[in-house]
Motif scaffolding. Structure first.
Motif, mmCIF file in Angstrom:
data_model
loop_
_atom_site.group_PDB
_atom_site.id
_atom_site.type_symbol
_atom_site.label_atom_id
_atom_site.label_comp_id
_atom_site.label_asym_id
_atom_site.label_seq_id
_atom_site.Cartn_x
_atom_site.Cartn_y
_atom_site.Cartn_z
ATOM 1 N N LEU A 1 10.660 6.707 -4.130
ATOM 2 C CA LEU A 1 11.555 5.571 -4.324
ATOM 3 C C LEU A 1 12.839 5.788 -3.535
ATOM 4 C CD1 LEU A 1 11.139 5.063 -8.171
ATOM 5 C CD2 LEU A 1 10.036 3.786 -6.332
ATOM 6 N N PRO A 2 13.498 4.699 -3.158
ATOM 7 C CA PRO A 2 13.180 3.297 -3.412
ATOM 8 C C PRO A 2 12.206 2.751 -2.369
ATOM 9 C CG PRO A 2 15.237 3.414 -2.215
ATOM 10 C CD PRO A 2 14.785 4.842 -2.451
ATOM 11 N N LEU A 3 11.530 1.664 -2.728
ATOM 12 C CA LEU A 3 10.711 0.943 -1.767
ATOM 13 C C LEU A 3 11.615 -0.078 -1.078
ATOM 14 C CD1 LEU A 3 7.535 0.337 -3.938
ATOM 15 C CD2 LEU A 3 7.981 2.191 -2.330
ATOM 16 N N VAL A 4 11.494 -0.197 0.225
ATOM 17 C CA VAL A 4 12.435 -1.006 1.005
ATOM 18 C C VAL A 4 11.684 -1.833 2.043
ATOM 19 C CG1 VAL A 4 14.354 -0.883 2.652
ATOM 20 C CG2 VAL A 4 14.280 0.690 0.721
ATOM 21 N N SER A 5 12.124 -3.056 2.237
ATOM 22 C CA SER A 5 11.663 -3.858 3.375
ATOM 23 C C SER A 5 12.866 -4.579 3.965
ATOM 24 C CB SER A 5 10.588 -4.854 2.952
ATOM 25 O OG SER A 5 11.141 -5.868 2.152
ATOM 26 N N SER A 6 12.768 -4.903 5.243
ATOM 27 C CA SER A 6 13.835 -5.637 5.919
ATOM 28 C C SER A 6 13.229 -6.387 7.094
ATOM 29 C CB SER A 6 14.921 -4.682 6.422
ATOM 30 O OG SER A 6 15.831 -5.362 7.280
ATOM 31 N N SER A 7 13.597 -7.642 7.253
ATOM 32 C CA SER A 7 13.091 -8.409 8.391
ATOM 33 C C SER A 7 13.796 -8.006 9.683
ATOM 34 C CB SER A 7 13.261 -9.907 8.145
ATOM 35 O OG SER A 7 14.632 -10.232 8.008
ATOM 36 N N GLN A 8 14.917 -7.272 9.578
ATOM 37 C CA GLN A 8 15.636 -6.853 10.776
ATOM 38 C C GLN A 8 15.231 -5.459 11.226
ATOM 39 O OE1 GLN A 8 19.887 -7.326 10.443
ATOM 40 N NE2 GLN A 8 19.750 -9.494 10.910
ATOM 41 N N ASP A 9 15.380 -4.461 10.341
ATOM 42 C CA ASP A 9 15.081 -3.078 10.707
ATOM 43 C C ASP A 9 14.838 -2.292 9.422
ATOM 44 O OD1 ASP A 9 15.074 -0.410 11.478
ATOM 45 O OD2 ASP A 9 16.646 -0.671 12.977
ATOM 46 N N THR A 10 13.578 -2.141 9.051
ATOM 47 C CA THR A 10 13.249 -1.470 7.794
ATOM 48 C C THR A 10 13.713 -0.028 7.796
ATOM 49 O OG1 THR A 10 11.358 -2.919 7.381
ATOM 50 C CG2 THR A 10 11.342 -0.791 6.282
ATOM 51 N N ALA B 1 16.349 1.377 9.291
ATOM 52 C CA ALA B 1 17.794 1.445 9.041
ATOM 53 C C ALA B 1 18.113 1.081 7.600
ATOM 54 C CB ALA B 1 18.536 0.505 9.994
ATOM 55 N N ALA B 2 17.483 0.023 7.093
ATOM 56 C CA ALA B 2 17.730 -0.376 5.703
ATOM 57 C C ALA B 2 17.314 0.733 4.752
ATOM 58 C CB ALA B 2 16.968 -1.665 5.390
ATOM 59 N N ARG B 3 16.149 1.344 4.998
ATOM 60 C CA ARG B 3 15.681 2.420 4.123
ATOM 61 C C ARG B 3 16.659 3.596 4.130
ATOM 62 N NH1 ARG B 3 10.959 3.285 6.211
ATOM 63 N NH2 ARG B 3 9.842 1.925 4.755
ATOM 64 N N GLY B 4 17.148 3.965 5.306
ATOM 65 C CA GLY B 4 18.075 5.096 5.392
ATOM 66 C C GLY B 4 19.323 4.892 4.545
ATOM 67 N N HIS B 5 19.953 3.721 4.648
ATOM 68 C CA HIS B 5 21.167 3.449 3.880
ATOM 69 C C HIS B 5 20.862 3.348 2.381
ATOM 70 C CE1 HIS B 5 23.962 2.963 7.190
ATOM 71 N NE2 HIS B 5 23.067 2.219 7.818
ATOM 72 N N ARG B 6 19.774 2.693 2.035
ATOM 73 C CA ARG B 6 19.467 2.482 0.613
ATOM 74 C C ARG B 6 18.997 3.769 -0.059
ATOM 75 N NH1 ARG B 6 16.657 -3.451 1.765
ATOM 76 N NH2 ARG B 6 18.533 -4.285 2.769
ATOM 77 N N GLU B 7 18.334 4.642 0.697
ATOM 78 C CA GLU B 7 17.947 5.936 0.128
ATOM 79 C C GLU B 7 19.177 6.780 -0.189
ATOM 80 O OE1 GLU B 7 15.211 7.634 2.922
ATOM 81 O OE2 GLU B 7 13.469 6.699 1.959
ATOM 82 N N GLN B 8 20.227 6.683 0.618
ATOM 83 C CA GLN B 8 21.469 7.420 0.328
ATOM 84 C C GLN B 8 22.057 6.966 -1.004
ATOM 85 O OE1 GLN B 8 24.310 7.299 3.533
ATOM 86 N NE2 GLN B 8 22.801 7.955 5.049
#
Length: 199
Positions: free
Chosen positions: A97-106, A108-115
């Protein structure tokens, strides 16, 4: 809603399904010929077990769908993630976790949200209702495309859902119709669980 599907649901057996958009090489073909991924959730919500979800997915013609991640959860079981990338359907037990998706850049989104996730849940710390709410409200590193509570010029987080299944006897579905930074839970539905099956 436009395609009559849904992204999340739970049934009387305490089985929950949540769909995240994924990517596949076939995305460039455009919308023609693809079935709504949200209809897949509705099709599979008749399952009683994680095994039935996996069997139902194996019977599907996955080529009818754009890429997706389908999380399946059940009371007393480790969650399972089914990922379709346009070429293969993979099944992972107890995904990170967390599971992340992004229509722009998954990525990059995953990196920030994992922090944010690691800050709120240091190693060995189980999520709580409070920590999950804080995670979903987060604007780190700033309100924008990478924050969990996402704000972009062309899109934003529009709602939050929470499923609580403390036992098979009672399941609750909570819904907040707005971004979690501004909207609290103002709608909930209770569902009586199915009677336990006897062998």
């Amino acid at each position: 809603a436009d395609a009559q599907g849904t992204w999340i649901g739970v049934n009387e057996h305490g089985l929950g399904l949540c769909l995240l958009n994924g990517r596949s090489r076939r995305e460039q073909e455009g919308p023609a010929g693809f079935r709504s991924r949200g209809l897949l959730v509705l099709d599979l919500l008749g399952a009683r077990t994680l095994e039935e979800v996996a069997v139902g997915l194996a019977r599907e013609d996955a080529d009818r769908y754009r890429g997706f991640f389908l999380l399946a959860i059940a009371t007393g079981r480790r969650p399972e993630l089914h990922a379709w990338d346009g070429e293969a359907l993979a099944r992972t037990v107890d995904p990170s976790l967390p599971l992340v998706s992004s229509s722009q850049d998954t990525t990059a989104a995953r990196g920030h949200r994992e922090q944010v996730w690691r800050r709120l849940h240091p190693e060995g710390t189980a999520p709580t209702s409070e920590s999950l709410a804080a995670f979903h409200r987060s604007h780190e590193p700033e309100p924008g495309p990478w924050s969990v509570c996402m704000h972009r010029d062309d899109a934003r987080t529009v709602s939050t859902s929470r499923v609580v299944a403390r036992s098979e006897a009672r399941i609750e579905f909570h819904y907040a119709p707005g971004p979690p930074c501004r909207t609290g839970w103002n709608a909930s539905v209770g569902l009586d669980g199915a009677a336990p099956r006897r062998a």
